[in-house]
Design a protein around this motif. Structure first.
Motif, PDB file in Angstrom:
ATOM      1  N   SER A 143     -22.417 -46.856 -33.164  1.00  0.00           N
ATOM      2  CA  SER A 143     -21.276 -46.301 -33.899  1.00  0.00           C
ATOM      3  C   SER A 143     -21.709 -45.821 -35.284  1.00  0.00           C
ATOM      4  CB  SER A 143     -20.169 -47.341 -34.047  1.00  0.00           C
ATOM      5  OG  SER A 143     -19.660 -47.701 -32.803  1.00  0.00           O
ATOM      6  N   LEU A 144     -22.542 -46.594 -35.938  1.00  0.00           N
ATOM      7  CA  LEU A 144     -23.029 -46.202 -37.262  1.00  0.00           C
ATOM      8  C   LEU A 144     -23.925 -44.964 -37.186  1.00  0.00           C
ATOM      9  CD1 LEU A 144     -23.894 -49.636 -38.894  1.00  0.00           C
ATOM     10  CD2 LEU A 144     -22.111 -48.031 -39.609  1.00  0.00           C
ATOM     11  N   LEU A 145     -24.840 -44.963 -36.242  1.00  0.00           N
ATOM     12  CA  LEU A 145     -25.783 -43.857 -36.148  1.00  0.00           C
ATOM     13  C   LEU A 145     -25.130 -42.547 -35.708  1.00  0.00           C
ATOM     14  CD1 LEU A 145     -28.882 -45.665 -34.604  1.00  0.00           C
ATOM     15  CD2 LEU A 145     -28.526 -44.986 -36.982  1.00  0.00           C
TER      16      LEU A 145
ATOM     17  N   HIS B 112     -22.035 -41.691 -36.427  1.00  0.00           N
ATOM     18  CA  HIS B 112     -21.011 -41.275 -37.382  1.00  0.00           C
ATOM     19  C   HIS B 112     -21.594 -40.249 -38.353  1.00  0.00           C
ATOM     20  CE1 HIS B 112     -17.979 -41.441 -40.494  1.00  0.00           C
ATOM     21  NE2 HIS B 112     -17.181 -41.955 -39.576  1.00  0.00           N
ATOM     22  N   PRO B 113     -21.127 -38.992 -38.270  1.00  0.00           N
ATOM     23  CA  PRO B 113     -21.737 -37.935 -39.082  1.00  0.00           C
ATOM     24  C   PRO B 113     -21.221 -37.862 -40.513  1.00  0.00           C
ATOM     25  CG  PRO B 113     -20.026 -37.000 -37.727  1.00  0.00           C
ATOM     26  CD  PRO B 113     -20.099 -38.471 -37.389  1.00  0.00           C
ATOM     27  N   GLY B 114     -20.022 -38.351 -40.732  1.00  0.00           N
ATOM     28  CA  GLY B 114     -19.398 -38.177 -42.037  1.00  0.00           C
ATOM     29  C   GLY B 114     -19.601 -39.349 -42.970  1.00  0.00           C
ATOM     30  N   ARG B 115     -18.836 -39.293 -44.031  1.00  0.00           N
ATOM     31  CA  ARG B 115     -18.905 -40.332 -45.051  1.00  0.00           C
ATOM     32  C   ARG B 115     -18.049 -41.521 -44.638  1.00  0.00           C
ATOM     33  NH1 ARG B 115     -18.972 -39.797 -51.379  1.00  0.00           N
ATOM     34  NH2 ARG B 115     -18.394 -41.924 -51.823  1.00  0.00           N
ATOM     35  N   LEU B 116     -18.549 -42.709 -44.888  1.00  0.00           N
ATOM     36  CA  LEU B 116     -17.804 -43.931 -44.601  1.00  0.00           C
ATOM     37  C   LEU B 116     -17.318 -44.542 -45.904  1.00  0.00           C
ATOM     38  CD1 LEU B 116     -19.919 -45.754 -41.887  1.00  0.00           C
ATOM     39  CD2 LEU B 116     -17.592 -44.930 -41.649  1.00  0.00           C
ATOM     40  N   PHE B 117     -16.030 -44.865 -45.947  1.00  0.00           N
ATOM     41  CA  PHE B 117     -15.480 -45.541 -47.115  1.00  0.00           C
ATOM     42  C   PHE B 117     -15.391 -47.042 -46.888  1.00  0.00           C
ATOM     43  CE2 PHE B 117     -13.613 -41.266 -47.747  1.00  0.00           C
ATOM     44  CZ  PHE B 117     -14.230 -40.985 -48.947  1.00  0.00           C
ATOM     45  N   LYS B 118     -15.130 -47.425 -45.633  1.00  0.00           N
ATOM     46  CA  LYS B 118     -14.935 -48.846 -45.344  1.00  0.00           C
ATOM     47  C   LYS B 118     -15.647 -49.202 -44.047  1.00  0.00           C
ATOM     48  CE  LYS B 118     -11.314 -52.226 -44.331  1.00  0.00           C
ATOM     49  NZ  LYS B 118      -9.882 -52.436 -44.145  1.00  0.00           N
ATOM     50  N   PHE B 119     -16.357 -50.318 -44.101  1.00  0.00           N
ATOM     51  CA  PHE B 119     -17.003 -50.862 -42.910  1.00  0.00           C
ATOM     52  C   PHE B 119     -16.722 -52.353 -42.886  1.00  0.00           C
ATOM     53  CE2 PHE B 119     -20.591 -52.888 -40.743  1.00  0.00           C
ATOM     54  CZ  PHE B 119     -20.581 -52.200 -39.547  1.00  0.00           C
ATOM     55  N   LYS B 120     -16.088 -52.791 -41.819  1.00  0.00           N
ATOM     56  CA  LYS B 120     -15.765 -54.206 -41.682  1.00  0.00           C
ATOM     57  C   LYS B 120     -16.241 -54.663 -40.314  1.00  0.00           C
ATOM     58  CE  LYS B 120     -11.938 -57.486 -41.485  1.00  0.00           C
ATOM     59  NZ  LYS B 120     -10.485 -57.664 -41.584  1.00  0.00           N
ATOM     60  N   VAL B 121     -16.945 -55.777 -40.317  1.00  0.00           N
ATOM     61  CA  VAL B 121     -17.387 -56.343 -39.046  1.00  0.00           C
ATOM     62  C   VAL B 121     -17.199 -57.853 -39.087  1.00  0.00           C
ATOM     63  CG1 VAL B 121     -19.820 -56.520 -39.727  1.00  0.00           C
ATOM     64  CG2 VAL B 121     -19.244 -56.400 -37.335  1.00  0.00           C
ATOM     65  N   CYS B 122     -16.642 -58.359 -38.010  1.00  0.00           N
ATOM     66  CA  CYS B 122     -16.506 -59.802 -37.817  1.00  0.00           C
ATOM     67  C   CYS B 122     -17.574 -60.191 -36.803  1.00  0.00           C
ATOM     68  CB  CYS B 122     -15.119 -60.150 -37.296  1.00  0.00           C
ATOM     69  SG  CYS B 122     -13.812 -59.734 -38.444  1.00  0.00           S
ATOM     70  N   VAL B 123     -18.551 -60.926 -37.249  1.00  0.00           N
ATOM     71  CA  VAL B 123     -19.695 -61.285 -36.413  1.00  0.00           C
ATOM     72  C   VAL B 123     -19.384 -62.536 -35.595  1.00  0.00           C
ATOM     73  CG1 VAL B 123     -22.143 -61.912 -36.442  1.00  0.00           C
ATOM     74  CG2 VAL B 123     -21.248 -60.316 -38.142  1.00  0.00           C
ATOM     75  N   PRO B 124     -19.460 -62.428 -34.267  1.00  0.00           N
ATOM     76  CA  PRO B 124     -19.271 -63.633 -33.451  1.00  0.00           C
ATOM     77  C   PRO B 124     -20.408 -64.617 -33.729  1.00  0.00           C
ATOM     78  CG  PRO B 124     -19.273 -61.645 -32.092  1.00  0.00           C
ATOM     79  CD  PRO B 124     -19.709 -61.255 -33.464  1.00  0.00           C
ATOM     80  N   TYR B 125     -20.060 -65.853 -34.018  1.00  0.00           N
ATOM     81  CA  TYR B 125     -21.070 -66.834 -34.398  1.00  0.00           C
ATOM     82  C   TYR B 125     -20.751 -68.164 -33.745  1.00  0.00           C
ATOM     83  CZ  TYR B 125     -23.947 -69.783 -37.441  1.00  0.00           C
ATOM     84  OH  TYR B 125     -24.850 -70.671 -37.925  1.00  0.00           O
ATOM     85  N   ASP B 126     -21.750 -68.734 -33.065  1.00  0.00           N
ATOM     86  CA  ASP B 126     -21.527 -70.001 -32.367  1.00  0.00           C
ATOM     87  C   ASP B 126     -22.036 -71.208 -33.152  1.00  0.00           C
ATOM     88  OD1 ASP B 126     -24.259 -69.776 -32.143  1.00  0.00           O
ATOM     89  OD2 ASP B 126     -24.280 -69.556 -29.982  1.00  0.00           O
ATOM     90  N   GLY B 127     -22.572 -70.981 -34.347  1.00  0.00           N
ATOM     91  CA  GLY B 127     -23.045 -72.083 -35.176  1.00  0.00           C
ATOM     92  C   GLY B 127     -24.474 -72.495 -34.883  1.00  0.00           C
TER      93      GLY B 127
END
Length: 136
Positions: A87-89, A91-106
């Motif tokens: 998705s990042l690669l 995306h041709p335009g400018r990004l103002f906001k990027f939010k990611v919730c990383v799944p984490y099992d500890g």
């Protein structure tokens, strides 16, 4: 005018305005608009915010778990990484906001190189707002 005689006013809006409207939708819904018409095929690539929140992961997880053949498949973090990285690669335009919730099992640390890669890439794109969250 469309084939049914109904005027399509939305398609005639400026592309920046359409991108702004699509930016208010979830990534999944924005991508779904690409089937509306040839003109809409790549509009979703111009959204200025990418949000991979817990709702997104649940939808993707359910899709991956069901699988195309009906087999049960437990999603791995590398599959989530691939979705975000592509998705990042792409995306041709400018990004103002990027939010990611990383799944984490500890227990696992396999996400660390991926997050580092995303931050490095985003820093070169002059992102305005970056949010990283861990889902426990």
């Amino acid at each position: 005018m469309s084939r049914k005689g109904v005027e399509d006013r939305i398609s005639n809006l400026p592309s920046d305005l359409i991108a702004c409207i699509l930016g208010k939708l979830s990534i999944r819904d924005a991508i779904r608009t690409s089937v509306l018409d040839k003109k809409w095929r790549f509009y979703y690539l111009n959204v200025r915010r990418l949000v991979f929140d817990d709702k997104f992961w649940k939808e993707i997880g359910n899709f991956i778990l069901r699988g195309k053949s009906g087999d049960v498949h437990v999603p791995k973090f590398c599959e989530f990484d691939e979705i975000i990285t592509k998705s990042l690669l792409l995306h041709p335009g400018r990004l103002f906001k990027f939010k990611v919730c990383v799944p984490y099992d500890g227990l696992s640390t396999e996400f660390t190189p991926c997050v580092s890669k995303w931050i490095l890439y985003l820093s070169s794109r002059n992102i305005k707002k970056l949010t990283l969250m861990w889902l426990f």
